[in-house]
Design a protein around this motif. Structure first.
Motif, PDB file in Angstrom:
ATOM      1  N   GLU A  62      14.330  40.087  27.662  1.00  0.00           N
ATOM      2  CA  GLU A  62      13.795  39.255  26.391  1.00  0.00           C
ATOM      3  C   GLU A  62      14.751  39.979  25.033  1.00  0.00           C
ATOM      4  O   GLU A  62      14.511  38.312  24.456  1.00  0.00           O
ATOM      5  CB  GLU A  62      12.312  39.051  26.774  1.00  0.00           C
ATOM      6  N   GLN A  63      13.961  40.983  24.954  1.00  0.00           N
ATOM      7  CA  GLN A  63      14.729  41.245  23.563  1.00  0.00           C
ATOM      8  C   GLN A  63      16.020  41.417  23.201  1.00  0.00           C
ATOM      9  O   GLN A  63      16.356  41.391  22.125  1.00  0.00           O
ATOM     10  CB  GLN A  63      13.575  42.815  23.833  1.00  0.00           C
ATOM     11  N   VAL A  64      16.464  42.099  24.594  1.00  0.00           N
ATOM     12  CA  VAL A  64      18.340  42.042  23.838  1.00  0.00           C
ATOM     13  C   VAL A  64      18.082  40.218  23.493  1.00  0.00           C
ATOM     14  O   VAL A  64      19.285  40.400  22.646  1.00  0.00           O
ATOM     15  CB  VAL A  64      18.882  42.517  24.938  1.00  0.00           C
ATOM     16  N   ARG A  65      18.008  39.597  24.502  1.00  0.00           N
ATOM     17  CA  ARG A  65      18.037  37.923  24.392  1.00  0.00           C
ATOM     18  C   ARG A  65      18.069  37.295  23.102  1.00  0.00           C
ATOM     19  O   ARG A  65      18.735  37.283  21.870  1.00  0.00           O
ATOM     20  CB  ARG A  65      17.832  37.253  25.334  1.00  0.00           C
ATOM     21  N   SER A  66      16.440  37.720  22.490  1.00  0.00           N
ATOM     22  CA  SER A  66      16.052  37.191  21.590  1.00  0.00           C
ATOM     23  C   SER A  66      16.572  37.940  20.013  1.00  0.00           C
ATOM     24  O   SER A  66      16.710  37.333  18.839  1.00  0.00           O
ATOM     25  CB  SER A  66      14.571  37.124  21.473  1.00  0.00           C
ATOM     26  N   GLU A  67      16.856  39.310  20.315  1.00  0.00           N
ATOM     27  CA  GLU A  67      17.321  40.350  19.121  1.00  0.00           C
ATOM     28  C   GLU A  67      18.814  40.064  18.994  1.00  0.00           C
ATOM     29  O   GLU A  67      19.385  40.277  17.593  1.00  0.00           O
ATOM     30  CB  GLU A  67      16.666  40.757  18.952  1.00  0.00           C
ATOM     31  N   SER A  68      19.347  39.560  19.806  1.00  0.00           N
ATOM     32  CA  SER A  68      21.095  39.597  19.690  1.00  0.00           C
ATOM     33  C   SER A  68      21.268  37.949  19.839  1.00  0.00           C
ATOM     34  O   SER A  68      22.659  37.842  19.145  1.00  0.00           O
ATOM     35  CB  SER A  68      21.658  40.085  20.996  1.00  0.00           C
ATOM     36  N   GLY A  69      20.458  37.184  20.135  1.00  0.00           N
ATOM     37  CA  GLY A  69      21.375  36.379  21.072  1.00  0.00           C
ATOM     38  C   GLY A  69      22.466  35.964  21.181  1.00  0.00           C
ATOM     39  O   GLY A  69      23.063  34.523  22.307  1.00  0.00           O
ATOM     40  N   VAL A  70      22.249  37.001  22.800  1.00  0.00           N
ATOM     41  CA  VAL A  70      23.801  36.983  23.389  1.00  0.00           C
ATOM     42  C   VAL A  70      23.158  36.835  24.366  1.00  0.00           C
ATOM     43  O   VAL A  70      21.641  36.560  25.682  1.00  0.00           O
ATOM     44  CB  VAL A  70      23.898  38.684  23.805  1.00  0.00           C
ATOM     45  N   VAL A  71      23.654  36.023  25.897  1.00  0.00           N
ATOM     46  CA  VAL A  71      22.967  35.721  27.387  1.00  0.00           C
ATOM     47  C   VAL A  71      22.691  36.684  28.308  1.00  0.00           C
ATOM     48  O   VAL A  71      23.451  38.126  28.012  1.00  0.00           O
ATOM     49  CB  VAL A  71      23.740  34.754  28.047  1.00  0.00           C
ATOM     50  N   THR A  72      22.147  37.068  28.811  1.00  0.00           N
ATOM     51  CA  THR A  72      21.395  37.505  29.256  1.00  0.00           C
ATOM     52  C   THR A  72      20.786  37.599  31.039  1.00  0.00           C
ATOM     53  O   THR A  72      20.612  36.854  31.267  1.00  0.00           O
ATOM     54  CB  THR A  72      20.521  38.820  28.298  1.00  0.00           C
ATOM     55  N   SER A  73      21.025  38.450  31.449  1.00  0.00           N
ATOM     56  CA  SER A  73      20.222  38.637  32.895  1.00  0.00           C
ATOM     57  C   SER A  73      19.038  39.352  33.318  1.00  0.00           C
ATOM     58  O   SER A  73      19.393  40.214  32.999  1.00  0.00           O
ATOM     59  CB  SER A  73      21.313  38.383  34.037  1.00  0.00           C
ATOM     60  N   ALA A  74      18.307  39.556  33.949  1.00  0.00           N
ATOM     61  CA  ALA A  74      17.043  40.251  34.110  1.00  0.00           C
ATOM     62  C   ALA A  74      17.404  40.936  35.400  1.00  0.00           C
ATOM     63  O   ALA A  74      17.556  40.239  36.741  1.00  0.00           O
ATOM     64  CB  ALA A  74      15.525  39.457  33.626  1.00  0.00           C
ATOM     65  N   VAL A  75      16.056  42.040  35.538  1.00  0.00           N
ATOM     66  CA  VAL A  75      16.133  42.225  37.206  1.00  0.00           C
ATOM     67  C   VAL A  75      15.144  43.016  36.984  1.00  0.00           C
ATOM     68  O   VAL A  75      14.531  43.642  36.502  1.00  0.00           O
ATOM     69  CB  VAL A  75      17.897  43.020  38.111  1.00  0.00           C
ATOM     70  N   GLY A  76      15.314  44.012  38.758  1.00  0.00           N
ATOM     71  CA  GLY A  76      13.714  44.357  38.230  1.00  0.00           C
ATOM     72  C   GLY A  76      12.538  43.475  39.609  1.00  0.00           C
ATOM     73  O   GLY A  76      11.938  42.813  38.736  1.00  0.00           O
ATOM     74  N   MET A  77      12.439  43.793  40.701  1.00  0.00           N
ATOM     75  CA  MET A  77      11.592  43.128  41.334  1.00  0.00           C
ATOM     76  C   MET A  77      11.240  41.426  41.495  1.00  0.00           C
ATOM     77  O   MET A  77       9.692  41.340  40.823  1.00  0.00           O
ATOM     78  CB  MET A  77       9.900  43.869  41.553  1.00  0.00           C
ATOM     79  N   ILE A  78      12.140  41.091  41.719  1.00  0.00           N
ATOM     80  CA  ILE A  78      11.851  39.568  40.537  1.00  0.00           C
ATOM     81  C   ILE A  78      12.454  39.230  42.418  1.00  0.00           C
ATOM     82  O   ILE A  78      13.230  39.255  43.333  1.00  0.00           O
ATOM     83  CB  ILE A  78      12.975  39.022  40.377  1.00  0.00           C
ATOM     84  N   ILE A  85      10.733  32.632  34.604  1.00  0.00           N
ATOM     85  CA  ILE A  85      11.647  33.454  33.610  1.00  0.00           C
ATOM     86  C   ILE A  85      12.597  33.188  32.333  1.00  0.00           C
ATOM     87  O   ILE A  85      12.164  33.143  32.382  1.00  0.00           O
ATOM     88  CB  ILE A  85      11.984  34.661  34.483  1.00  0.00           C
ATOM     89  N   ILE A  86      13.098  32.138  33.548  1.00  0.00           N
ATOM     90  CA  ILE A  86      14.627  30.620  33.064  1.00  0.00           C
ATOM     91  C   ILE A  86      13.108  30.123  32.226  1.00  0.00           C
ATOM     92  O   ILE A  86      14.276  29.906  31.400  1.00  0.00           O
ATOM     93  CB  ILE A  86      15.003  30.499  34.080  1.00  0.00           C
ATOM     94  N   ALA A  87      12.670  29.654  32.560  1.00  0.00           N
ATOM     95  CA  ALA A  87      11.861  28.147  31.828  1.00  0.00           C
ATOM     96  C   ALA A  87      10.857  28.390  30.602  1.00  0.00           C
ATOM     97  O   ALA A  87      12.147  27.727  29.870  1.00  0.00           O
ATOM     98  CB  ALA A  87      10.973  27.490  32.679  1.00  0.00           C
ATOM     99  N   GLU A  88      10.711  29.814  30.449  1.00  0.00           N
ATOM    100  CA  GLU A  88      10.084  30.196  29.693  1.00  0.00           C
ATOM    101  C   GLU A  88      11.357  31.332  28.526  1.00  0.00           C
ATOM    102  O   GLU A  88      10.717  31.001  27.623  1.00  0.00           O
ATOM    103  CB  GLU A  88       9.256  31.202  29.767  1.00  0.00           C
ATOM    104  N   GLY A  89      12.458  31.311  29.252  1.00  0.00           N
ATOM    105  CA  GLY A  89      13.224  31.501  27.725  1.00  0.00           C
ATOM    106  C   GLY A  89      13.609  32.789  27.803  1.00  0.00           C
ATOM    107  O   GLY A  89      13.664  33.677  26.707  1.00  0.00           O
ATOM    108  N   ARG A  90      13.191  33.511  29.077  1.00  0.00           N
ATOM    109  CA  ARG A  90      12.799  35.122  28.620  1.00  0.00           C
ATOM    110  C   ARG A  90      14.522  35.395  29.061  1.00  0.00           C
ATOM    111  O   ARG A  90      14.752  36.946  29.263  1.00  0.00           O
ATOM    112  CB  ARG A  90      12.039  35.957  29.633  1.00  0.00           C
ATOM    113  N   ALA A  91      15.038  35.472  30.011  1.00  0.00           N
ATOM    114  CA  ALA A  91      16.276  35.892  30.411  1.00  0.00           C
ATOM    115  C   ALA A  91      17.236  34.757  30.351  1.00  0.00           C
ATOM    116  O   ALA A  91      16.412  33.360  30.639  1.00  0.00           O
ATOM    117  CB  ALA A  91      16.221  36.493  31.484  1.00  0.00           C
TER     118      ALA A  91
END
Length: 385
Positions: A312-328, A337-343
């Motif tokens: 979320e931090q990388v996406r919001s501060e850079s505007g780059v498309v991101t994927s999230a991982v880790g106990m999802i 996660i997707i609907a709220e725009g966190r990744a």
């Protein structure tokens, strides 16, 4: 017509909405369209029994089952760009044509299931030439007389938890250039092998991470010291790949070394990662795959979605498309996660091993009509009614 669902299976925010769940909306990465946002994270298999980097039937069945299970993008395991780039002698490779031909069977099958497929190009650096990480196997360095080699890194220092590595050779200018050239050559073969996406592995304490973190790179030349110098190798690798690869390009990073408060210099952190993401976008990267850790021993607060705040931090501060991982692990969690725009997408690892058809269950639980879910026709009798 919607399948019959128990009310508890509907996400709290869904509120009876008939629109497509965010998890199942297509996404564009450069020229590549991916059918949904439930993706498979790269996971080492250590299953090349001939130790020649050539994948076999295990890889076809393993990755094929994930593609048939409905994942939008399957990213295959860390694949060595040279023999000495492998974590272990049992790793897959992409440094010769025989390996590219073997991968083609896997990519052709994935495409036939409607999935996109990517390869994670990797160099293990000082974490190379180890035994495979299987239950019951001894954690040790593989010596030369057993098919091993001398690992390389930014310096001769070994990392915490790598005490069994007997020797590390510091890369000189020629060695660094060879690393860059090897990544580019592997990207050429990735095209021949039929991959849709190339991901550069710059996370988890492997070579490119070793260069950009101040905890492992204490060089005083143009490849170390300042932030610009420490990130120079990763950007050079990306540039070399972009000269020969026109497809979707991703980079996996460790967004934090998890060392704040444990070190005088807190190591690499989220702000560094956001700045790096901006640089990567300017060098032609379409996606930043955000993971964490792996470089040094650290206290990590592991729990459901524990790495998502960094995506979320990388996406919001850079505007780059991101994927999230880790106990999802659960569909509602991934949807939120997707609907709220966190990744922009979620990467599943262990959960995908437990449940190769996870997207099919997710589609059912999120209320996606069965005829819109990624069911293979041959398995259509398994649709929930």
């Amino acid at each position: 017509m919607l399948p019959v669902l128990a009310r508890r299976s509907w996400p709290r925010w869904f509120n009876g909405c008939m629109s497509t769940p965010a998890l199942f909306r297509p996404i564009q990465l450069g020229s590549l369209t991916v059918r949904n946002r439930a993706w498979v994270s790269p996971m080492c298999q250590y299953s090349v029994e001939q130790r020649d980097g050539v994948v076999n039937d295990w890889h076809l069945v393993h990755y094929g089952s994930l593609a048939a299970g409905g994942f939008g993008l399957v990213v295959v395991e860390a694949t060595g760009v040279s023999p000495e780039a492998r974590i272990s002698p049992w790793d897959a490779g992409l440094w010769n044509d025989q390996q590219a031909t073997a991968w083609r069977r896997v990519t052709d099958f994935a495409h036939a299931q409607g999935a996109a497929i990517g390869v994670q190009l990797a160099h293990a650096g000082r974490k190379a030439s180890t035994n495979r990480w299987w239950p019951g196997e001894e954690a040790r360095n593989i010596p030369a007389d057993e098919g091993g080699w001398t690992p390389v890194g930014p310096t001769t220092e070994r990392g915490a938890g790598e005490e069994f590595t007997s020797e590390v050779q510091a890369l000189d200018e020629a060695g660094i250039q060879k690393v860059i050239d090897d990544f580019a050559a592997a990207a050429v073969r990735a095209k021949e092998a039929g991959f849709d996406l190339v991901e550069v592995h710059a996370a988890h304490g492997y070579l490119l991470h070793q260069f950009y973190s101040p905890l492992s790179n204490t060089r005083t030349d143009q490849w170390g010291g300042s932030w610009e110098n420490r990130t120079r190798l990763l950007l050079a690798v990306v540039d070399a790949i972009r000269q020969v690869w026109t497809g979707a390009l991703a980079v996996r990073i460790s967004a934090t070394d998890w060392t704040d408060g444990d070190w005088t210099d807190g190591g690499w952190d989220g702000e560094d990662s956001a700045q790096l993401a901006i640089e990567l976008r300017e060098h032609g990267v379409d996606l930043v795959d955000v993971s964490t850790g792996g470089l040094v021993m650290a206290r990590i607060p592991v729990g459901p979605g524990y790495q998502v705040p960094y995506a979320e931090q990388v996406r919001s501060e850079s505007g780059v498309v991101t994927s999230a991982v880790g106990m999802i692990t659960e569909p509602e969690q991934a949807e939120q996660i997707i609907a709220e725009g966190r990744a922009d997408a979620v990467m599943l690892a262990r959960q995908a091993l437990r449940e190769p058809g996870w997207p099919l269950r997710a589609a059912h639980e999120l209320g996606l009509p069965a005829d819109q879910a990624p069911w293979p026709p041959a398995r259509s009798r398994g649709v929930w009614r």
